[in-house]
Each structure stands twice: as C-alpha cells, then as structure tokens.
Design a protein around this motif. Sequence first.
Motif, mmCIF file in Angstrom:
data_model
loop_
_atom_site.group_PDB
_atom_site.id
_atom_site.type_symbol
_atom_site.label_atom_id
_atom_site.label_comp_id
_atom_site.label_asym_id
_atom_site.label_seq_id
_atom_site.Cartn_x
_atom_site.Cartn_y
_atom_site.Cartn_z
ATOM 1 N N UNK A 1 0.747 -1.270 0.120
ATOM 2 C CA UNK A 1 -0.075 -0.088 0.054
ATOM 3 C C UNK A 1 0.831 1.422 0.036
ATOM 4 N N UNK A 2 2.151 1.127 0.116
ATOM 5 C CA UNK A 2 2.917 2.354 0.248
ATOM 6 C C UNK A 2 3.996 2.363 -1.112
ATOM 7 N N UNK A 3 3.944 3.650 -1.467
ATOM 8 C CA UNK A 3 5.143 4.056 -2.576
ATOM 9 C C UNK A 3 6.423 4.245 -2.107
ATOM 10 N N UNK A 4 7.380 3.786 -2.807
ATOM 11 C CA UNK A 4 8.857 4.046 -2.605
ATOM 12 C C UNK A 4 9.049 5.392 -3.055
ATOM 13 N N UNK A 5 9.741 6.346 -2.151
ATOM 14 C CA UNK A 5 9.911 7.766 -2.887
ATOM 15 C C UNK A 5 10.689 7.842 -3.840
ATOM 16 N N UNK A 6 10.190 8.803 -4.867
ATOM 17 C CA UNK A 6 10.984 8.592 -6.141
ATOM 18 C C UNK A 6 12.399 8.694 -6.224
ATOM 19 N N UNK A 7 12.857 9.481 -5.030
ATOM 20 C CA UNK A 7 14.225 10.071 -5.019
ATOM 21 C C UNK A 7 14.991 8.625 -4.657
#
Length: 327
Positions: A261-267
């Motif tokens: 349910x969580x996205x890995x931060x783009x950076x």
Amino acid sequence: MTIPLSALDLVLADSNGTAAEALDATSRTVLRLDELGYQRVWFAEHHGTEMSASVVPAVLMAHFATLTSRIRLGAGGVLAPNHSPLAIAEQFATLATLHPDRIDMGIGRGPGTFDRSIVRALRRGGEPTSDAEYDDDVAAIVRYLSGEGGVQLIAGWQPDAGGTRPWLLASSLASAELAGRLGLPIALAHHIRPDQSVATTERYRERFTPSRWADRPYVMAAVETIVADTDEEAARLARPTDLARARPTSSALLSPDEAALHEIPTEMRDRVEVTGAAQARGSVETVRRRFIEIVEQTGADELMLYASVYDADARIRCYELATRAAE
C-alpha cells in the motif's frame, strides 16, 4: 556449486508483534538452521529500534548455544565503539569456555542506532570514535583474545582451548586493510553495500598477512536472500525490505500486504532497485544463479544469508529452499 551457508538473524519484529514473539520466531529459526546443517548463525547489535529485538548478541549466543547441538553462534557484529575492548574480550572468552569451538566474534563499527541520545548513553557521554581509535580497539580485542593483552581474561583460561574466533565486518577499503593487516577472516557486508564488495575483497586479499586466526584470506559474503516457489512470490516477500531500505528509520517491518500500500519515494527508487538487484531473490533456480554470480564476483568462501522476511514460517522456508539453491 556447493558452498557453505550461514545465516544472519536480526530477531525481526513485525509491526503487530511483541519482543517475546520475535524471539520465539528466532528460536524456531535457529533450531531449524541447526537441523539443516548451516555453518553458523550470527546476531546483530541494534539499539532503540522497533524493527529488531537483537540488542545484545552475547546474550542470544549464550541462550541458543544451549538449545542447539552443532551450529556455531556469533555476533554480526558486536559494535566495538559501544564497549571497551576488555569487556568484549571477557564476554567472548567466557562464551568460548562454556561452548568450546562454537563461538565466533564478528567485530563491527556502526553505532547500531539512529538515536544520538542512545549513542551517548552507550558510550557514557563519549564522542564517536575516530578511524584510528576504532583500529586500535579492534587490535586490542585481538590481543586480549590471543593472551597477549597483559590481562587474564578468566582464571585458568587458555586462548587456544576452544577459543572464540574473531572476524571483522567489512564494507570498505579501510576495513579491508585492517582485516588484512590483522590476519582476520572478513564478513563482507554485500547486503548493505554491494557496490563496494569487489573492491573491498580485492584490497583485503592484497593486504592479508597470515595470523593465528587465518592462514589465508577468508571471505564470508552476507547476502540478503529471499527464496520462494516463484520469482513473483519472492518479490512480494521482498517488498517490506525495499520499503524499509527507502526510509531507514526505526520503524517495524510491515507485512507484504501492508507494504504493497506504500510507494517508495521517487528519489530512493534507483538506489533501492540497484541494491535489491544485487542480492539473491527469486525461485530456487534464480537464487542459484545469483549465488554463483556473487561467489564469482567476490571469491567468497562462504555465504551468510539474511532472510529479511516478515513472516517467521516464510523466513524458515527461505532458509530451507536456499540449501537447494546452494547445491
């Protein structure tokens, strides 16, 4: 390929569990590793974190040495800056006396915490150690264990009577040089800094001097290993680890469903993907290929597997399948 396997256990605590449950899961894991014929199991030193209930490796080693029959127990590692060299040497000499020929001492440098107040408390207000101070502390520990430190660690203790074996945790050229100079085997932190693995092992072999601890360079590569019936299932199990790597805090490990349910931060995506791709994840066949590649890259004599899996049963299953991948 047939290569000796060992395991690194952080006593992982999940987001909904207790310390007692985490330690019980580790108990089941260690007993199974002993049955499976793993060479050794090491415990980390972490402080003030919700993710790991492995705080004092020596206590865990003493406990599990009484429950198992043959597997070696070790610290991966005991963090030298947090303790006096003499205190470390006394602890491990005592363990080696109680459990001859079954005790390893992996020595490392990190503080084992992100909390500066914990660092100050562990070090009694002392500042972080310099490179030179760390090198001196490691050398002092080795001297004490060799019986050359001018101190009787335990009354009647003989250094060569089933004594503990020191290792150095290595992830940089500096640690490689120190291990080589002291003639210690190394535990290569490929699971943390895979980009440094080749250079570290090359420098270690260049600088190695035979000692009472090792007559030749010896490399045990620590590899994050997640094995499942399919590559897809392994990727699902690995998602919580990727998320934890993207936000290195003291948060507990999420379940695969929660992590999805969580996205890995783009950076952080590139770093997470590169580090994950350097590990051993997938089906038995996929992991077998990765083991071969890692051994070829590093010249490892042994692999230490870190199964960073949320569920204890799935974690044990990883270690079971990994023995097939190493055949």
